[in-house]
Scaffold this active site. Structure first.
Site, mmCIF file in Angstrom:
data_model
loop_
_atom_site.group_PDB
_atom_site.id
_atom_site.type_symbol
_atom_site.label_atom_id
_atom_site.label_comp_id
_atom_site.label_asym_id
_atom_site.label_seq_id
_atom_site.Cartn_x
_atom_site.Cartn_y
_atom_site.Cartn_z
ATOM 1 N N CYS A 130 0.575 -6.997 -7.276
ATOM 2 C CA CYS A 130 -0.042 -8.326 -7.204
ATOM 3 C C CYS A 130 0.448 -9.138 -6.008
ATOM 4 O O CYS A 130 -0.345 -9.810 -5.334
ATOM 5 C CB CYS A 130 0.216 -9.095 -8.503
ATOM 6 S SG CYS A 130 1.937 -9.075 -9.037
ATOM 7 N N HIS A 243 0.677 -16.663 -8.298
ATOM 8 C CA HIS A 243 1.787 -16.314 -7.410
ATOM 9 C C HIS A 243 1.660 -17.096 -6.106
ATOM 10 O O HIS A 243 0.559 -17.264 -5.557
ATOM 11 C CB HIS A 243 1.759 -14.822 -7.072
ATOM 12 C CG HIS A 243 2.176 -13.926 -8.189
ATOM 13 N ND1 HIS A 243 2.603 -14.379 -9.409
ATOM 14 C CD2 HIS A 243 2.237 -12.554 -8.249
ATOM 15 C CE1 HIS A 243 2.913 -13.341 -10.177
ATOM 16 N NE2 HIS A 243 2.691 -12.225 -9.497
#
Length: 340
Positions: A130, A243
């Site tokens: 990710c 994130h």
């Protein structure tokens, strides 16, 4: 004519998000099967306006299915992905198991779509980590213009990257801070995550880096360019989803911040929100549920000849996992299978 699609791990965070995104993007599905382990067998999940009941991954026959999106972790993937691939069903795998196999393409469709043709060696395609996925979307258009020499990245990664148990741990610990009668010791993480940051994601390696940091290095080289030097510090933060990354880039050629901003605005998958004023940037909470990778704080690095700094934010359950897998499925359908 559409595709016969399998979602393996349909009851987890990423599996459910894959179903949502397939429906949102109107992926051409003729038939869909949702699979789970026996402990989750019979669980219902939604796909658009339909309710689907999970089938047993262990006994499922992949023959006749076009593609399977796997969100079941490396151990289960090691058992079931070869079985699906051998049955003629192309596997798009979200685990780390196959990312570093030279015979299996590791793909971010905005960055290296041409790699999809390498799927045929093992009938498997890998989805990147990710934290890597969002970063390389930002790096590639800049690399095409000025050739990147070195990247220094610090990540601020949400707890959803560790699964539902981590989300629950953050929530329970946060409540416990305000209730002195409660004690929620760390279980998923090595230290308390509520009101804290933890500079440790995945296991430690012999050189002192963590495996998450190593992944960013290895995957950037495989996806973008093996000549790029990357050093990373990966940190878990008390954020539920999304994130963030602070990225410092050194180029071979000079790249002005204004030109970089223009390049990124035109690049696929990127949204530039970069105003030099209070609130003129994107934070994780604002990116949740969005398909884009957001770039802010683009500025020259005056400490080196050809340097830029930028801030990169993305929904890790989407671009970092489920969305990228669906985009690979779209790419596979468009470039190889050509049904939809």
């Amino acid at each position: 004519m559409g595709y016969r699609v399998v979602i393996a791990g349909a009851t987890g965070n990423v599996g459910r998000e894959m179903l949502n995104i397939l429906a949102e993007r109107q992926f051409p599905v003729d038939e869909i099967a949702v699979l789970a382990s026996r402990k989750s067998l019979g669980t219902e999940v939604t796909f658009g306006d339909k309710t689907l009941t999970t089938q047993d991954l262990d006994t499922f026959d992949f023959a006749g299915w076009d593609m399977a999106l796997f969100a079941i972790g490396s151990d289960a993937t090691k058992k079931y992905a070869p079985k699906a691939a051998a049955a003629g069903c192309t596997v798009i795998d979200n685990s780390s198991l196959y990312r570093y196999d030279p015979d299996i393409p590791l793909i971010v469709p905005e960055v290296n779509p041409q790699a999809v043709h390498g799927y045929a060696k093992k009938n498997i395609i890998a989805n990147p980590n990710c934290s890597t996925a969002q970063m390389v979307v930002a790096l590639k258009p800049l690399h095409d213009r000025a050739k990147i020499k070195r990247v220094v990245v610090s990540t601020y990664q949400s707890v959803s990257g560790s699964g539902k148990e981590a989300i629950d741990e953050l929530w329970d610990q946060t409540k416990a801070v305000y209730n002195p009668t409660q004690d929620v010791p760390p279980s998923v993480y090595t230290k308390q995550i509520a009101f804290n940051v933890i500079p440790h994601i995945d296991v430690f390696l012999d050189d002192g880096s963590t495996k998450e940091e190593w992944k960013m290095v290895a995957e950037t080289k495989k996806i973008v360019d093996p000549s790029i030097k990357v050093t990373a510090t990966c940190v878990r933060v008390p954020v539920f989803v999304g994130h963030s990354e602070s990225i410092n880039i050194e180029f071979e050629d000079f790249l002005d911040e204004d030109e970089a901003r223009d390049i990124l605005r035109e690049a696929p998958g990127i949204m530039v929100i970069d105003k030099r004023e209070d609130g003129g940037y994107v934070t994780p909470i604002e990116c949740v549920g969005d398909f884009a990778t957001f770039i802010s704080r683009i500025r020259q690095d005056s400490t080196i000849d050809n340097g830029l700094n930028l801030w990169c934010v993305s929904d890790n359950l989407r671009k970092g996992a489920a969305l990228n897998a669906v985009q690979i499925a779209e790419l596979l359908g468009r470039e190889v299978l050509k049904k939809g």
